[in-house]
Design a protein around this motif. Structure first.
Motif, PDB file in Angstrom:
ATOM      1  N   SER A 164      -6.926   6.158   2.522  1.00  0.00           N
ATOM      2  CA  SER A 164      -5.883   5.207   2.112  1.00  0.00           C
ATOM      3  C   SER A 164      -6.438   3.786   2.071  1.00  0.00           C
ATOM      4  CB  SER A 164      -4.669   5.308   3.033  1.00  0.00           C
ATOM      5  OG  SER A 164      -5.034   5.122   4.383  1.00  0.00           O
ATOM      6  N   GLU A 165      -7.352   3.455   3.004  1.00  0.00           N
ATOM      7  CA  GLU A 165      -7.952   2.112   3.013  1.00  0.00           C
ATOM      8  C   GLU A 165      -8.819   1.893   1.778  1.00  0.00           C
ATOM      9  OE1 GLU A 165      -6.581   2.951   7.024  1.00  0.00           O
ATOM     10  OE2 GLU A 165      -7.941   4.120   5.762  1.00  0.00           O
ATOM     11  N   ALA A 166      -9.635   2.884   1.441  1.00  0.00           N
ATOM     12  CA  ALA A 166     -10.509   2.761   0.271  1.00  0.00           C
ATOM     13  C   ALA A 166      -9.691   2.664  -1.014  1.00  0.00           C
ATOM     14  CB  ALA A 166     -11.471   3.939   0.204  1.00  0.00           C
ATOM     15  N   LYS A 167      -8.645   3.440  -1.099  1.00  0.00           N
ATOM     16  CA  LYS A 167      -7.795   3.396  -2.296  1.00  0.00           C
ATOM     17  C   LYS A 167      -7.156   2.024  -2.455  1.00  0.00           C
ATOM     18  CE  LYS A 167      -6.788   8.337  -2.226  1.00  0.00           C
ATOM     19  NZ  LYS A 167      -5.791   9.370  -1.909  1.00  0.00           N
ATOM     20  N   PHE A 168      -6.688   1.454  -1.341  1.00  0.00           N
ATOM     21  CA  PHE A 168      -6.059   0.141  -1.429  1.00  0.00           C
ATOM     22  C   PHE A 168      -7.105  -0.936  -1.730  1.00  0.00           C
ATOM     23  CE2 PHE A 168      -4.071  -3.768   0.200  1.00  0.00           C
ATOM     24  CZ  PHE A 168      -2.923  -3.745  -0.575  1.00  0.00           C
ATOM     25  N   ALA A 169      -8.271  -0.849  -1.106  1.00  0.00           N
ATOM     26  CA  ALA A 169      -9.347  -1.812  -1.368  1.00  0.00           C
ATOM     27  C   ALA A 169      -9.747  -1.769  -2.839  1.00  0.00           C
ATOM     28  CB  ALA A 169     -10.549  -1.517  -0.469  1.00  0.00           C
ATOM     29  N   ARG A 170      -9.828  -0.579  -3.405  1.00  0.00           N
ATOM     30  CA  ARG A 170     -10.185  -0.441  -4.810  1.00  0.00           C
ATOM     31  C   ARG A 170      -9.077  -0.977  -5.723  1.00  0.00           C
ATOM     32  NH1 ARG A 170     -14.370   3.951  -5.385  1.00  0.00           N
ATOM     33  NH2 ARG A 170     -13.267   4.777  -7.186  1.00  0.00           N
ATOM     34  N   THR A 171      -7.842  -0.877  -5.265  1.00  0.00           N
ATOM     35  CA  THR A 171      -6.736  -1.478  -6.016  1.00  0.00           C
ATOM     36  C   THR A 171      -6.933  -2.990  -6.104  1.00  0.00           C
ATOM     37  OG1 THR A 171      -5.188   0.277  -5.429  1.00  0.00           O
ATOM     38  CG2 THR A 171      -4.215  -1.837  -6.052  1.00  0.00           C
ATOM     39  N   MET A 172      -7.302  -3.605  -4.989  1.00  0.00           N
ATOM     40  CA  MET A 172      -7.557  -5.052  -4.989  1.00  0.00           C
ATOM     41  C   MET A 172      -8.710  -5.385  -5.939  1.00  0.00           C
ATOM     42  SD  MET A 172      -5.262  -6.236  -2.867  1.00  0.00           S
ATOM     43  CE  MET A 172      -4.271  -4.934  -3.615  1.00  0.00           C
ATOM     44  N   LYS A 197      -9.596   2.187 -16.766  1.00  0.00           N
ATOM     45  CA  LYS A 197     -10.253   1.633 -15.568  1.00  0.00           C
ATOM     46  C   LYS A 197      -9.241   1.120 -14.549  1.00  0.00           C
ATOM     47  CE  LYS A 197     -14.643   2.047 -16.649  1.00  0.00           C
ATOM     48  NZ  LYS A 197     -15.589   2.830 -15.857  1.00  0.00           N
ATOM     49  N   LYS A 198      -8.136   0.586 -15.016  1.00  0.00           N
ATOM     50  CA  LYS A 198      -7.158  -0.024 -14.109  1.00  0.00           C
ATOM     51  C   LYS A 198      -6.182   0.980 -13.511  1.00  0.00           C
ATOM     52  CE  LYS A 198      -8.836  -4.081 -14.835  1.00  0.00           C
ATOM     53  NZ  LYS A 198      -9.650  -4.739 -13.831  1.00  0.00           N
ATOM     54  N   SER A 199      -5.970   2.102 -14.160  1.00  0.00           N
ATOM     55  CA  SER A 199      -4.949   3.047 -13.684  1.00  0.00           C
ATOM     56  C   SER A 199      -5.275   3.633 -12.307  1.00  0.00           C
ATOM     57  CB  SER A 199      -4.717   4.161 -14.704  1.00  0.00           C
ATOM     58  OG  SER A 199      -5.891   4.919 -14.891  1.00  0.00           O
ATOM     59  N   ILE A 200      -6.514   3.520 -11.866  1.00  0.00           N
ATOM     60  CA  ILE A 200      -6.890   3.969 -10.521  1.00  0.00           C
ATOM     61  C   ILE A 200      -6.099   3.204  -9.441  1.00  0.00           C
ATOM     62  CG2 ILE A 200      -8.812   2.345 -10.194  1.00  0.00           C
ATOM     63  CD1 ILE A 200     -10.358   4.568  -8.836  1.00  0.00           C
ATOM     64  N   MET A 201      -5.578   2.045  -9.821  1.00  0.00           N
ATOM     65  CA  MET A 201      -4.837   1.224  -8.864  1.00  0.00           C
ATOM     66  C   MET A 201      -3.632   1.947  -8.289  1.00  0.00           C
ATOM     67  SD  MET A 201      -5.238  -2.690 -10.286  1.00  0.00           S
ATOM     68  CE  MET A 201      -3.827  -2.623 -11.262  1.00  0.00           C
ATOM     69  N   LYS A 202      -3.041   2.856  -9.066  1.00  0.00           N
ATOM     70  CA  LYS A 202      -1.843   3.541  -8.574  1.00  0.00           C
ATOM     71  C   LYS A 202      -2.126   4.399  -7.347  1.00  0.00           C
ATOM     72  CE  LYS A 202      -2.210   6.845 -12.310  1.00  0.00           C
ATOM     73  NZ  LYS A 202      -1.705   7.053 -13.639  1.00  0.00           N
ATOM     74  N   GLU A 203      -3.396   4.793  -7.140  1.00  0.00           N
ATOM     75  CA  GLU A 203      -3.749   5.586  -5.960  1.00  0.00           C
ATOM     76  C   GLU A 203      -3.600   4.780  -4.674  1.00  0.00           C
ATOM     77  OE1 GLU A 203      -7.574   7.424  -6.356  1.00  0.00           O
ATOM     78  OE2 GLU A 203      -7.099   8.233  -8.332  1.00  0.00           O
ATOM     79  N   GLY A 204      -3.792   3.468  -4.775  1.00  0.00           N
ATOM     80  CA  GLY A 204      -3.670   2.605  -3.598  1.00  0.00           C
ATOM     81  C   GLY A 204      -2.305   1.954  -3.468  1.00  0.00           C
ATOM     82  N   SER A 205      -1.661   1.698  -4.620  1.00  0.00           N
ATOM     83  CA  SER A 205      -0.349   1.047  -4.594  1.00  0.00           C
ATOM     84  C   SER A 205       0.375   1.267  -5.917  1.00  0.00           C
ATOM     85  CB  SER A 205      -0.484  -0.451  -4.336  1.00  0.00           C
ATOM     86  OG  SER A 205       0.772  -1.083  -4.493  1.00  0.00           O
ATOM     87  N   GLU A 206       1.403   2.091  -5.875  1.00  0.00           N
ATOM     88  CA  GLU A 206       2.239   2.306  -7.068  1.00  0.00           C
ATOM     89  C   GLU A 206       2.902   0.989  -7.486  1.00  0.00           C
ATOM     90  OE1 GLU A 206       2.916   4.856  -9.094  1.00  0.00           O
ATOM     91  OE2 GLU A 206       1.840   6.455  -8.053  1.00  0.00           O
ATOM     92  N   THR A 207       3.331   0.203  -6.515  1.00  0.00           N
ATOM     93  CA  THR A 207       4.012  -1.064  -6.797  1.00  0.00           C
ATOM     94  C   THR A 207       3.101  -2.023  -7.541  1.00  0.00           C
ATOM     95  OG1 THR A 207       5.322  -0.784  -4.790  1.00  0.00           O
ATOM     96  CG2 THR A 207       5.270  -2.992  -5.733  1.00  0.00           C
ATOM     97  N   ILE A 208       1.867  -2.165  -7.043  1.00  0.00           N
ATOM     98  CA  ILE A 208       0.919  -3.074  -7.696  1.00  0.00           C
ATOM     99  C   ILE A 208       0.514  -2.522  -9.054  1.00  0.00           C
ATOM    100  CG2 ILE A 208      -1.397  -4.083  -7.535  1.00  0.00           C
ATOM    101  CD1 ILE A 208      -0.843  -4.361  -4.475  1.00  0.00           C
ATOM    102  N   ALA A 246       0.847  -1.199   0.000  1.00  0.00           N
ATOM    103  CA  ALA A 246       0.000   0.000   0.000  1.00  0.00           C
ATOM    104  C   ALA A 246       0.881   1.248   0.000  1.00  0.00           C
ATOM    105  CB  ALA A 246      -0.917  -0.002   1.222  1.00  0.00           C
ATOM    106  N   ASN A 247       0.433   2.282  -0.674  1.00  0.00           N
ATOM    107  CA  ASN A 247       1.194   3.533  -0.722  1.00  0.00           C
ATOM    108  C   ASN A 247       1.358   4.171   0.649  1.00  0.00           C
ATOM    109  OD1 ASN A 247       1.494   3.394  -3.492  1.00  0.00           O
ATOM    110  ND2 ASN A 247      -0.200   4.776  -3.928  1.00  0.00           N
ATOM    111  N   GLU A 248       0.343   4.030   1.487  1.00  0.00           N
ATOM    112  CA  GLU A 248       0.340   4.650   2.816  1.00  0.00           C
ATOM    113  C   GLU A 248       0.001   3.590   3.853  1.00  0.00           C
ATOM    114  OE1 GLU A 248      -2.321   8.095   2.839  1.00  0.00           O
ATOM    115  OE2 GLU A 248      -2.276   8.017   0.646  1.00  0.00           O
ATOM    116  N   PRO A 249       0.287   3.851   5.121  1.00  0.00           N
ATOM    117  CA  PRO A 249      -0.131   2.901   6.159  1.00  0.00           C
ATOM    118  C   PRO A 249      -1.652   2.730   6.114  1.00  0.00           C
ATOM    119  CG  PRO A 249       1.371   4.539   7.060  1.00  0.00           C
ATOM    120  CD  PRO A 249       1.030   4.988   5.667  1.00  0.00           C
TER     121      PRO A 249
END
Length: 196
Positions: free
Chosen positions: A128-136, A166-177, A55-58
């Motif tokens: 940060s939680e919502a961004k990571f959840a949306r990445t998943m 549609k997929k590029s939103i993933m970078k908001e939750g995790s640049e690595t993923i 995740a980008n943030e804790p």
């Protein structure tokens, strides 16, 4: 005498069993069988637990797990909207709101409020939680489609630009993923399973 809260919670538990019958467009990895919403939610919860370090943030991982487990419960009433649907285009917010109020409303009031708030937080996608959840939520179908030689991309004529958008939103939750996902998208074009 049984506590009223238990009766309400059991009613909710019985109601959400219907999630197992909501079919998604995507198929299981290397399979012709469509995934259902319950399988999808379970898989996202496991992915969140395993991938949390990226995740980008804790993040509060329990909150993320709650989000991914409940985010599609509204589809019991509102139905599943395909991410690339050009007719509905995810404009069913009112239907989903009614569904959230009805289904979570089966629970005792405090629990209902908590789960509705978590569902709203996921939908808003700001924390940060919502961004990571949306990445998943965006990663899993990408993995499925690449394992199925283009899967729903080919079936529904979805091209690179739509997938990328549609997929590029993933970078908001995790640049690595997102870096991993972007590589998969580009490889899919090279393999001819995603049309440019």
């Amino acid at each position: 005498m049984l506590p009223e809260s238990l009766i309400q919670q059991i009613a909710f538990i019985k109601e959400i069993d219907k999630l197992k019958y909501i079919q998604r467009k995507t198929r299981l990895f290397n399979s012709d069988r469509n995934e259902n919403d319950a399988e999808h939610s379970w898989h996202l919860a496991m992915m969140a637990l395993v991938l949390a370090e990226h995740a980008n943030e804790p993040i509060d991982i329990l909150k993320v797990v709650k989000m991914v487990l409940i985010h599609d419960i509204v589809e019991i009433d509102a139905g599943d909207t395909f991410i690339y649907d050009t007719q509905k285009n995810h404009s069913n917010a009112d239907e989903e709101r009614l569904a959230a109020n009805r289904i979570f409303g089966l629970l005792p009031e405090a629990q209902a409020r908590e789960l509705i708030a978590i569902w709203e937080e996921f939908e808003a996608g700001q924390t940060s939680e919502a961004k990571f959840a949306r990445t998943m939520d965006r990663l899993e179908p990408l993995l499925q489609n690449t394992s199925n030689n283009g899967g729903t991309w080919n079936e529904f004529g979805v091209d690179y630009s739509k997938v990328y958008a549609k997929k590029s939103i993933m970078k908001e939750g995790s640049e690595t993923i997102w870096n991993y996902a972007e590589k998969l998208i580009n490889e899919s074009v090279e393999k001819g399973i995603l049309k440019k």
